[in-house]
Design a protein around this motif. Structure first.
Motif, PDB file in Angstrom:
ATOM      1  N   LYS A 128       0.830  -1.209   0.000  1.00  0.00           N
ATOM      2  CA  LYS A 128       0.000   0.000   0.000  1.00  0.00           C
ATOM      3  C   LYS A 128       0.864   1.259   0.000  1.00  0.00           C
ATOM      4  N   PHE A 129       1.960   1.194  -0.759  1.00  0.00           N
ATOM      5  CA  PHE A 129       2.826   2.349  -0.910  1.00  0.00           C
ATOM      6  C   PHE A 129       2.200   3.343  -1.880  1.00  0.00           C
ATOM      7  N   PHE A 130       1.518   2.775  -2.900  1.00  0.00           N
ATOM      8  CA  PHE A 130       0.820   3.608  -3.879  1.00  0.00           C
ATOM      9  C   PHE A 130      -0.671   3.611  -3.573  1.00  0.00           C
ATOM     10  N   GLY A 131      -1.395   4.573  -4.174  1.00  0.00           N
ATOM     11  CA  GLY A 131      -2.833   4.615  -4.007  1.00  0.00           C
ATOM     12  C   GLY A 131      -3.498   3.468  -4.754  1.00  0.00           C
ATOM     13  N   GLU A 132      -4.783   3.265  -4.443  1.00  0.00           N
ATOM     14  CA  GLU A 132      -5.510   2.141  -5.049  1.00  0.00           C
ATOM     15  C   GLU A 132      -5.605   2.237  -6.556  1.00  0.00           C
ATOM     16  N   HIS A 133      -5.565   3.444  -7.086  1.00  0.00           N
ATOM     17  CA  HIS A 133      -5.765   3.619  -8.523  1.00  0.00           C
ATOM     18  C   HIS A 133      -4.467   3.956  -9.260  1.00  0.00           C
ATOM     19  N   ASP A 134      -3.320   3.820  -8.578  1.00  0.00           N
ATOM     20  CA  ASP A 134      -2.047   4.131  -9.232  1.00  0.00           C
ATOM     21  C   ASP A 134      -1.519   2.900  -9.954  1.00  0.00           C
ATOM     22  N   ASP A 135      -2.334   2.359 -10.848  1.00  0.00           N
ATOM     23  CA  ASP A 135      -1.932   1.127 -11.526  1.00  0.00           C
ATOM     24  C   ASP A 135      -0.681   1.315 -12.356  1.00  0.00           C
ATOM     25  N   GLY A 136      -0.527   2.495 -12.954  1.00  0.00           N
ATOM     26  CA  GLY A 136       0.654   2.750 -13.783  1.00  0.00           C
ATOM     27  C   GLY A 136       1.931   2.667 -12.964  1.00  0.00           C
ATOM     28  N   LEU A 137       1.910   3.249 -11.766  1.00  0.00           N
ATOM     29  CA  LEU A 137       3.098   3.217 -10.907  1.00  0.00           C
ATOM     30  C   LEU A 137       3.373   1.803 -10.412  1.00  0.00           C
ATOM     31  N   VAL A 138       2.315   1.067 -10.100  1.00  0.00           N
ATOM     32  CA  VAL A 138       2.504  -0.320  -9.662  1.00  0.00           C
ATOM     33  C   VAL A 138       3.139  -1.135 -10.777  1.00  0.00           C
ATOM     34  N   MET A 139       2.627  -0.949 -11.982  1.00  0.00           N
ATOM     35  CA  MET A 139       3.151  -1.709 -13.119  1.00  0.00           C
ATOM     36  C   MET A 139       4.606  -1.323 -13.392  1.00  0.00           C
ATOM     37  N   LEU A 140       4.917  -0.041 -13.322  1.00  0.00           N
ATOM     38  CA  LEU A 140       6.296   0.402 -13.570  1.00  0.00           C
ATOM     39  C   LEU A 140       7.234  -0.179 -12.510  1.00  0.00           C
ATOM     40  N   THR A 141       6.801  -0.136 -11.251  1.00  0.00           N
ATOM     41  CA  THR A 141       7.628  -0.684 -10.171  1.00  0.00           C
ATOM     42  C   THR A 141       7.822  -2.183 -10.345  1.00  0.00           C
ATOM     43  N   THR A 142       6.767  -2.864 -10.784  1.00  0.00           N
ATOM     44  CA  THR A 142       6.837  -4.320 -10.970  1.00  0.00           C
ATOM     45  C   THR A 142       7.957  -4.707 -11.907  1.00  0.00           C
ATOM     46  N   TYR A 143       8.188  -3.889 -12.924  1.00  0.00           N
ATOM     47  CA  TYR A 143       9.236  -4.217 -13.903  1.00  0.00           C
ATOM     48  C   TYR A 143      10.538  -3.463 -13.670  1.00  0.00           C
ATOM     49  N   ALA A 144      10.474  -2.248 -13.157  1.00  0.00           N
ATOM     50  CA  ALA A 144      11.699  -1.457 -13.001  1.00  0.00           C
ATOM     51  C   ALA A 144      12.595  -1.992 -11.890  1.00  0.00           C
ATOM     52  N   VAL A 145      12.005  -2.433 -10.784  1.00  0.00           N
ATOM     53  CA  VAL A 145      12.825  -2.932  -9.666  1.00  0.00           C
ATOM     54  C   VAL A 145      13.640  -4.156 -10.079  1.00  0.00           C
ATOM     55  N   PRO A 146      13.040  -5.182 -10.686  1.00  0.00           N
ATOM     56  CA  PRO A 146      13.880  -6.311 -11.099  1.00  0.00           C
ATOM     57  C   PRO A 146      14.887  -5.943 -12.177  1.00  0.00           C
ATOM     58  N   TRP A 147      14.560  -4.997 -13.044  1.00  0.00           N
ATOM     59  CA  TRP A 147      15.550  -4.562 -14.029  1.00  0.00           C
ATOM     60  C   TRP A 147      16.717  -3.852 -13.337  1.00  0.00           C
ATOM     61  N   ALA A 148      16.431  -3.100 -12.302  1.00  0.00           N
ATOM     62  CA  ALA A 148      17.507  -2.447 -11.541  1.00  0.00           C
ATOM     63  C   ALA A 148      18.387  -3.510 -10.879  1.00  0.00           C
ATOM     64  N   GLU A 149      17.754  -4.554 -10.338  1.00  0.00           N
ATOM     65  CA  GLU A 149      18.514  -5.646  -9.722  1.00  0.00           C
ATOM     66  C   GLU A 149      19.374  -6.352 -10.769  1.00  0.00           C
ATOM     67  N   LEU A 150      18.812  -6.549 -11.942  1.00  0.00           N
ATOM     68  CA  LEU A 150      19.540  -7.250 -13.006  1.00  0.00           C
ATOM     69  C   LEU A 150      20.743  -6.443 -13.475  1.00  0.00           C
ATOM     70  N   ILE A 151      20.504  -5.163 -13.747  1.00  0.00           N
ATOM     71  CA  ILE A 151      21.581  -4.307 -14.273  1.00  0.00           C
ATOM     72  C   ILE A 151      22.678  -4.153 -13.235  1.00  0.00           C
ATOM     73  N   ALA A 152      22.294  -3.889 -11.980  1.00  0.00           N
ATOM     74  CA  ALA A 152      23.306  -3.733 -10.928  1.00  0.00           C
ATOM     75  C   ALA A 152      24.061  -5.040 -10.716  1.00  0.00           C
ATOM     76  N   GLY A 153      23.332  -6.161 -10.785  1.00  0.00           N
ATOM     77  CA  GLY A 153      23.987  -7.458 -10.617  1.00  0.00           C
ATOM     78  C   GLY A 153      25.020  -7.722 -11.691  1.00  0.00           C
ATOM     79  N   VAL A 154      24.687  -7.428 -12.934  1.00  0.00           N
ATOM     80  CA  VAL A 154      25.639  -7.616 -14.034  1.00  0.00           C
ATOM     81  C   VAL A 154      26.857  -6.705 -13.850  1.00  0.00           C
ATOM     82  N   CYS A 155      26.600  -5.459 -13.452  1.00  0.00           N
ATOM     83  CA  CYS A 155      27.721  -4.526 -13.205  1.00  0.00           C
ATOM     84  C   CYS A 155      28.651  -5.077 -12.126  1.00  0.00           C
TER      85      CYS A 155
END
Lengths: 174, 189
Positions: A58-85
């Motif tokens: 419940k970090f985002f509001g109930e209707h912030d679907d765009g932010l939820v979707m972006l976080t869903t994909y951006a966080v693992p991509w950040a983990e992937l990129i940092a891990g490769v580095c």
């Protein structure tokens, strides 16, 4: 010690030991986050499981679907990129700082969930729950704190000599 | 230090860009909300809604209304629970919490389903017992989203499971109302 380059008087063995230790730390931390990215991005239910974890905090509001979707994909991509580095020893300090910021955020969110008595899953590693149980707990905070400490060490000392950062330089790898 | 911060910002920006692109290009984005496909149906053969007496001797008020056709009160869930076994509309209760919590206490006769068991093929007990049945799902209460997670996964099986209901106040609300509780392993599935 800031640039992980031992003083001129130290032995070659000490320099090699320091570089190997930093390499092992980089690989260990990278392994954790590459696995985390894999469970979130590349398993069949990974994105769904992680999106539900993101919503449950419940970090985002109930209707912030765009932010939820972006976080869903951006966080693992950040983990992937940092891990490769970290594996390559490329921009090691920056990658460690990025992971450190993510870990700080995770710790704050988990602590918040504990204080609000929320029985939710952190979604950190999909369905793989080791060494802590799946629901948020002080164990999760402890585990994330250990990872944060590792990230801080790498941010402070750099990737060592066995890293792309160290190629072509003698005194200042990054 | 400024150089390191700049590199960190670059890595973060690349990650956000990659995440944004991935979210737009993926063929199967995750469903963020549970939208029931089958409309909710009122239980038939339920006792008159003049009030019920709980195990603690407290008489409940009039039958509460269903809020949105999916999220129901514990009193409404109890009405479903009280339907006779011969009633074809009697739903199966589903516990969406973890197994330890289930063993410590659950609605009698409920099926335990953890959402993680949908990562591969659907669990056998789901395909054996749930097609054509309505279900009432519960977990830890209002802050718990596991009920909706299980509902989404059951619906995605396209096995005619439904209508689906979720107990708003979850198992804590059921216990607080003094309704029956069983302990131990799952029975009957």
């Amino acid at each position: 010690m800031r640039d992980a380059v031992p003083a001129p008087g130290s032995s070659r063995a000490a320099r090699v030991a320091a570089s190997v230790a930093l390499l092992m730390l980089r690989l260990a931390l990278a392994g954790v986050f590459l696995f985390a990215a894999y469970t979130k991005l590349l398993t069949p239910m990974g994105p769904l499981n992680f999106s539900e974890a993101v919503q449950s905090f419940k970090f985002f509001g109930e209707h912030d679907d765009g932010l939820v979707m972006l976080t869903t994909y951006a966080v693992p991509w950040a983990e992937l990129i940092a891990g490769v580095c970290l594996v390559l020893g490329f921009w090691t300090r920056a990658a460690a700082l990025l992971l450190g910021l993510l870990l700080t955020l995770f710790i704050a969110l988990v602590a918040s969930a504990i204080f609000r008595d929320m029985h939710i899953h952190c979604g950190c590693f999909g369905n793989f729950n080791w060494p802590c149980p799946e629901t948020v707990s002080w164990c999760k905070i402890g585990a994330n704190s250990a990872l944060l400490l590792a990230a801080m060490v790498l941010h402070s000392y750099g990737g060592g000599a066995i890293a792309l950062d160290g190629c072509g330089t003698r005194t200042k790898p990054e | 230090m400024r150089c390191i911060l700049l590199k960190t910002v670059v890595l973060l920006a690349v990650a956000i860009g990659a995440g944004f692109a991935h979210s737009k290009l993926t063929k199967h984005p995750p469903d963020l909300h549970f939208v029931p496909q089958n409309p909710a149906a009122a239980p038939t053969g339920a006792a008159p809604a003049t009030g019920t007496t709980t195990a603690t001797g407290v008489t409940q008020g009039p039958k509460p209304e269903v809020d949105d056709g999916v999220h129901i009160s514990v009193a409404r869930a109890k009405e479903f629970y009280d339907l006779p076994p011969s009633n074809p509309k009697k739903p199966i209760f589903i516990d969406a919490r973890n197994h330890d919590d289930y063993k410590d206490g659950h609605v009698p006769g409920s099926m335990w389903i953890d959402k993680k068991y949908f990562d591969g093929a659907a669990p056998k007990k789901v395909t054996d017992y749930l097609p054509g049945m309505s279900v009432v799902i519960y977990c830890h209460g209002a802050d718990c989203s596991d009920s909706e997670a299980v509902a989404k996964r059951l619906q995605s099986l396209n096995r005619g499971i439904g209508p689906m209901y979720i107990i708003k106040d979850g198992f804590p609300g059921w216990v607080k109302a003094g309704y029956p509780v069983d302990k131990g392993e799952e029975v009957g599935f």
